[in-house]
Scaffold this active site. Structure first.
Site, short mmCIF file in Angstrom:
data_model
loop_
_atom_site.label_atom_id
_atom_site.label_comp_id
_atom_site.label_asym_id
_atom_site.label_seq_id
_atom_site.Cartn_x
_atom_site.Cartn_y
_atom_site.Cartn_z
N PHE A 275 0.83 -1.20 0.00
CA PHE A 275 0.00 0.00 0.00
C PHE A 275 0.87 1.25 0.00
O PHE A 275 1.87 1.32 0.72
CB PHE A 275 -0.89 0.06 1.25
CG PHE A 275 -1.92 -1.02 1.34
CD1 PHE A 275 -3.13 -0.92 0.68
CD2 PHE A 275 -1.68 -2.15 2.11
CE1 PHE A 275 -4.09 -1.91 0.78
CE2 PHE A 275 -2.63 -3.16 2.22
CZ PHE A 275 -3.84 -3.03 1.55
N ASP A 276 0.48 2.24 -0.79
CA ASP A 276 0.96 3.61 -0.59
C ASP A 276 0.20 4.15 0.63
O ASP A 276 -0.79 3.54 1.07
CB ASP A 276 0.68 4.43 -1.85
CG ASP A 276 1.05 5.89 -1.66
OD1 ASP A 276 2.14 6.16 -1.13
OD2 ASP A 276 0.24 6.76 -2.03
N LYS A 277 0.64 5.27 1.18
CA LYS A 277 -0.06 5.81 2.36
C LYS A 277 -1.07 6.89 1.98
O LYS A 277 -2.27 6.66 2.05
CB LYS A 277 0.93 6.38 3.38
CG LYS A 277 0.24 6.88 4.67
CD LYS A 277 1.23 7.44 5.66
CE LYS A 277 1.66 8.84 5.31
NZ LYS A 277 0.57 9.85 5.48
#
Length: 634
Positions: free
Chosen positions: A305-307
């Site tokens: 996941f990106d944040k």
């Protein structure tokens, strides 16, 4: 042959068969045979036409096998079998086509929602025009009950808009001036005027339809194998039928073997499942770009996941402005003027805070350079600005003293992103920005784990303190922060070398390389950039992570359904062939079982249209989550 023609032919030949059986009971053998031959010719004509067309394309079709068998049955005087086989084949094709239409219902419903007309505001009044005549820059008026015909920004009015066609969310969203609206959505209540920036085939809705059409036409690895198998299998059956006759000297047995071995159910077993699965995804705001992607997604066991904008809402707020050597508003104004051209969430947040404070942003930035994963540099009002992280400022020769470093670290440990600003190569201040975790994120990750994901990891360019707080709150297995785009690619490559099948979820320009590197790339659609949507294999249109959880479970269900269909198709053919060779199955009865197997395969796939993963949060729960208080990460 279309559905209507199939239904008409099936109706006529079915009636002829009923009359023929009545003549049989009346003892009128000669008229009965004439009627059976006529019924065979009527239905067989259409079957033979399709067989001939396939032969011209150098393909051995199922219709060719049936045509050979029917002609043979007529020659040996088996008129009942020839008439029943042709009727069952036509009737089975009709039922199959009708059922297949249901698997494409999501795409058809999308197309039906395409607006055809729009009201344009012109100097001489309001003009109703076809959608094809709309141009970029037109101001479009939409009233209650009307469909939005363009992508654009609301310039006046307010409305509740149903965005189900785009996001899969049926609850109307409140929209006001400054908000973006999309073609294909419906104004539930209200009145808006929209400046069109995308029209026609460039709108998000048009691209969705194109993606779904392309996806439903694409072939999975399994489908490609089955196509190659059918191209070898069909002519092989003709040869085997000849061998059966050579050994048994029984023409009827050979013809029955020929018809029963038709791979009809096998050929459609994979594509019908994929069409239904992709249609289900589109109905829930998940665009899967092809059957092969669906197969890959079903095997994913590690998710990256990106944040910002992925695990968090992507709508951060400025929590504090700290400046040295100038007043806070002066520093914020300079930064906002530079960030006007930035697409990054943090840059847009700085601009929004300046607007909230009514700061004038008249000067446009010059010599702008976006540093991926670092920030940006620009010249504003004759002053040189560097805005971003510590590495960016270090690269530009800006020193950070202990006091400034301690302040930035303190803000980061509180869950903020510290944006450092240098003016004329001197550190001038820090803008603290905090985001909120998406309310559905924790439950979505839990669902992914239940469905088979072994590890969930975050890769972000944000500072390690903020990233770790988010990771701890969501129970992630690992958090890697302060990364450049190339660092994210290296981590994805590392996971793949370790034997994981990796999915990457992101929404920004700096996520595009990692999305392309992963086995499956997923982009957050509405909030995502065009490049991430183009690069990704799957687009989540409402930016909700529970859509990802649904897509993952749906992919597994679709592949499982495809395997069930394949086993059913192969098993039916094997049992029928065994019955034929043992003298238990005959031409008409075998054809009936064969057509039933085709129908069962199709009906099994149709179940996917209404698939919903067990244990998945309902929309009502999701809405309740949105109403509940979600603490900001700071």
């Amino acid at each position: 042959m279309n559905t209507i023609k199939n239904s008409h032919v099936a109706g006529v030949t079915g009636l002829m068969l009923l009359i023929a059986f009545a003549l049989h009971w009346a003892g009128l053998a000669q008229p009965k045979e004439y009627l059976l031959i006529a019924s065979t010719v009527v239905a067989g004509y259409f079957i033979a036409i399709k067989a001939f067309k396939a032969l011209r394309m150098k393909a051995f079709s199922i219709e060719l096998l049936v045509t050979i068998a029917v002609v043979g049955a007529l020659i040996i005087g088996e008129y009942v079998e020839s008439a029943v086989v042709t009727f069952l084949f036509i009737f089975g094709a009709y039922l199959e086509a009708r059922t297949l239409e249901k698997t494409r219902s999501s795409l058809r419903n999308l197309i039906d929602m395409t607006p055809t007309e729009a009201t344009v505001v012109r100097p001489d009044g309001h003009v109703r025009v076809p959608v094809d005549d709309l141009r970029q820059g037109d101001r479009v008026l939409i009233r209650s009950g009307e469909k939005v015909a363009v992508d654009g920004i609301i310039v006046s009015g307010q409305a509740l808009i149903v965005e189900a066609a785009i996001t899969g969310e049926s609850v109307p969203a409140s929209k006001s001036p400054g908000d973006r609206v999309f073609s294909g959505t419906i104004v539930d209540n209200g009145y808006i005027e929209v400046d069109a920036d995308r029209v026609g085939d460039d709108t998000t809705f048009a691209k969705i339809i194109e993606m779904v059409e392309d996806a439903q036409e694409s072939k999975t690895t399994t489908q490609k194998f089955l196509d190659r198998f059918a191209n070898i299998y069909t002519p092989a059956i003709v040869v085997l039928s000849v061998l059966v006759y050579a050994v048994s000297r029984n023409v009827e047995l050979a013809l029955t073997f020929l018809v029963i071995a038709c791979p009809g159910a096998l050929v459609i077993s994979a594509p019908v499942s994929m069409v239904a699965g992709i249609g289900n995804g589109a109905r829930h705001g998940v665009l899967v770009k092809g059957g092969e992607i669906m197969e890959k997604l079903s095997r994913i066991d590690l998710v990256v996941f990106d944040k910002t904008g992925t695990l968090t809402k992507g709508k951060p707020e400025v929590t504090e402005v700290k400046s040295w050597g100038m007043d806070e508003n002066g520093l914020l104004r300079l930064a906002a003027q530079a960030e006007k051209v930035s697409e990054h969430h943090l840059g847009q947040t700085i601009v929004a805070e300046a607007a909230r404070r009514d700061l004038s942003l008249a000067d446009d930035p010059q010599d702008v350079e976006i540093i991926k994963g670092g920030g940006m540099v620009a010249r504003v009002a004759g002053r040189h600005l560097a805005i971003g992280n510590r590495q960016l400022l270090a690269d530009w020769g800006v020193s950070i003293d202990e006091q400034a470093e301690a302040y930035a670290a303190m803000r980061e440990k509180a869950g903020n992103t510290a944006v450092l600003i240098a003016v004329d190569r001197q550190l001038a201040g820090v803008i603290s920005i905090a985001d909120q975790i998406k309310p559905e994120a924790k439950e979505a990750i839990r669902q992914l784990r239940r469905a088979g994901v072994r590890k969930a990891v975050m890769l972000t360019g944000d500072n390690r303190h903020t990233a770790q707080l988010v990771g701890d709150a969501l129970g992630l297995d690992a958090v890697h922060a302060e990364l450049l785009p190339q660092d994210k690619v290296r981590w994805v490559d590392t996971f793949k070398r370790q034997g994981y099948r990796v999915a990457m979820v992101g929404d920004g320009i700096n996520d595009a390389p990692a999305l392309a590197t992963a086995d499956v790339g997923l982009a957050m659609g509405i909030g995502g950039t065009d490049i991430s949507m183009e690069t990704a294999d799957i687009v989540l249109m409402s930016d909700r992570l529970d859509q990802f959880a649904h897509a993952y479970s749906l992919a597994q269900a679709t592949v499982r359904n495809m395997k069930q269909n394949t086993v059913l198709a192969v098993g039916t053919v094997a049992l029928l062939l065994a019955g034929v060779l043992l003298g238990r199955i005959f031409l008409a009865s075998g054809m009936l079982v064969h057509e039933l197997s085709v129908l069962l395969v199709t009906l099994n796939a149709v179940r996917l249209i209404r698939y919903r993963a067990r244990g998945q949060a309902s929309r009502g729960i999701a809405r309740a989550d949105r109403r509940s208080a979600v603490p900001r990460v700071e």
